[in-house]
Design an enzyme around this catalytic site. Structure first.
Site, mmCIF file in Angstrom:
data_model
loop_
_atom_site.group_PDB
_atom_site.id
_atom_site.type_symbol
_atom_site.label_atom_id
_atom_site.label_comp_id
_atom_site.label_asym_id
_atom_site.label_seq_id
_atom_site.Cartn_x
_atom_site.Cartn_y
_atom_site.Cartn_z
ATOM 1 N N CYS A 70 0.803 -1.228 0.000
ATOM 2 C CA CYS A 70 0.000 0.000 0.000
ATOM 3 C C CYS A 70 0.833 1.274 0.000
ATOM 4 O O CYS A 70 0.282 2.367 -0.156
ATOM 5 C CB CYS A 70 -0.965 -0.005 1.185
ATOM 6 N N HIS A 71 2.126 1.170 0.138
ATOM 7 C CA HIS A 71 2.995 2.357 0.223
ATOM 8 C C HIS A 71 4.201 2.132 -0.669
ATOM 9 O O HIS A 71 5.225 1.626 -0.186
ATOM 10 C CB HIS A 71 3.419 2.568 1.673
ATOM 11 N N PHE A 72 4.199 2.399 -1.849
ATOM 12 C CA PHE A 72 3.155 2.909 -2.728
ATOM 13 C C PHE A 72 2.871 1.858 -3.790
ATOM 14 O O PHE A 72 3.765 1.096 -4.144
ATOM 15 C CB PHE A 72 3.614 4.193 -3.409
#
Length: 176
Positions: A70-72
Site C-alpha cells: 500500500c505504500h506505494f
C-alpha cells in the site's frame, strides 16, 4: 518483570505486546502489524555510545510485508515513520526492562535524517539505540539516539528520541 535477559525472540515480543512481560499497566510493545522488529538481539544497561544502555533489534524484510502493498502501489517502500516508530518502541521496551512503571508514549525527537530507503529487495533491517539518559520522577523519561541500517548500510539517524512511561493516575499526552 519476570527476568532481564540480554536478548528476546519473536514470541517474547508478542508476550510483551499482550502485557505479559512488565506487568499490568506497564510498558508494552504494539502487536503486529505495528510491531516493527522480529527479535531483540542485544540489550544491556551499561553499554552503547554513552555507557547508559544499548538495545539492538532486527527486522527480516520480505517483499510481502504489509506496508509494501500500500505504500506505494507500483513503488513499494517502507514508510520512514515505521522505522522511527520502531526506535521509539525500543526505547519504551528498554524503560520497561529497567523496571520503569507506566504506559509508554513517544514524546518526540530532536533530529531525524533519512539517507536511504527500505525496499522489498532488502534482506535485513537492524535498529540500534544508544541510551543517553533515563530520568525517574512522576514519569519515567528515556532519551536516546538511534540508527537504522538496511543490509549493513545506515540509512536513518535519530537524535534525542524521547519516550515517557506514565502511571495511570498521571496525564498521558494526547496523540502519543
Amino acid at each position: 518483570m519476570q527476568d532481564r535477559r540480554s536478548s528476546y525472540d519473536y514470541e517474547d515480543l508478542l508476550a510483551c505486546g499482550r502485557g505479559e512481560m512488565f506487568g499490568p499497566g506497564n510498558a508494552q510493545l504494539p502487536l503486529p502489524p505495528m510491531l516493527m522488529f522480529n527479535r531483540i538481539t542485544e540489550i544491556n544497561d551499561n553499554g552503547g555510545e554513552y555507557g547508559k544502555g544499548l538495545i539492538r533489534a532486527e527486522l527480516d524484510v520480505t517483499s510481502d510485508l504489509w506496508f509494501f502493498g500500500c505504500h506505494f502501489k507500483g513503488d513499494p517502500v517502507m514508510p520512514g515513520c515505521l522505522g522511527l516508530d520502531a526506535m521509539w518502541q525500543m526505547v519504551g521496551f528498554f524503560l520497561g526492562w529497567t523496571g520503569g512503571e507506566g504506559r509508554g508514549r513517544a514524546l518526540g525527537l530532536g533530529e531525524l535524517k533519512f539517507t536511504g530507503q527500505v525496499l522489498p529487495d532488502i534482506r535485513k533491517v537492524v535498529y540500534n539505540i544508544d541510551v543517553k539518559r533515563v530520568m525517574r520522577s512522576k514519569l519515567v523519561l528515556g532519551i536516546a539516539d538511534g540508527w537504522l541500517s538496511a543490509d549493513d548500510t545506515i540509512i536513518y539517524r535519530a537524535k534525542e528520541l524521547k519516550v515517557g512511561l506514565f502511571k495511570q493516575d498521571a496525564a498521558v499526552p494526547a496523540g502519543g
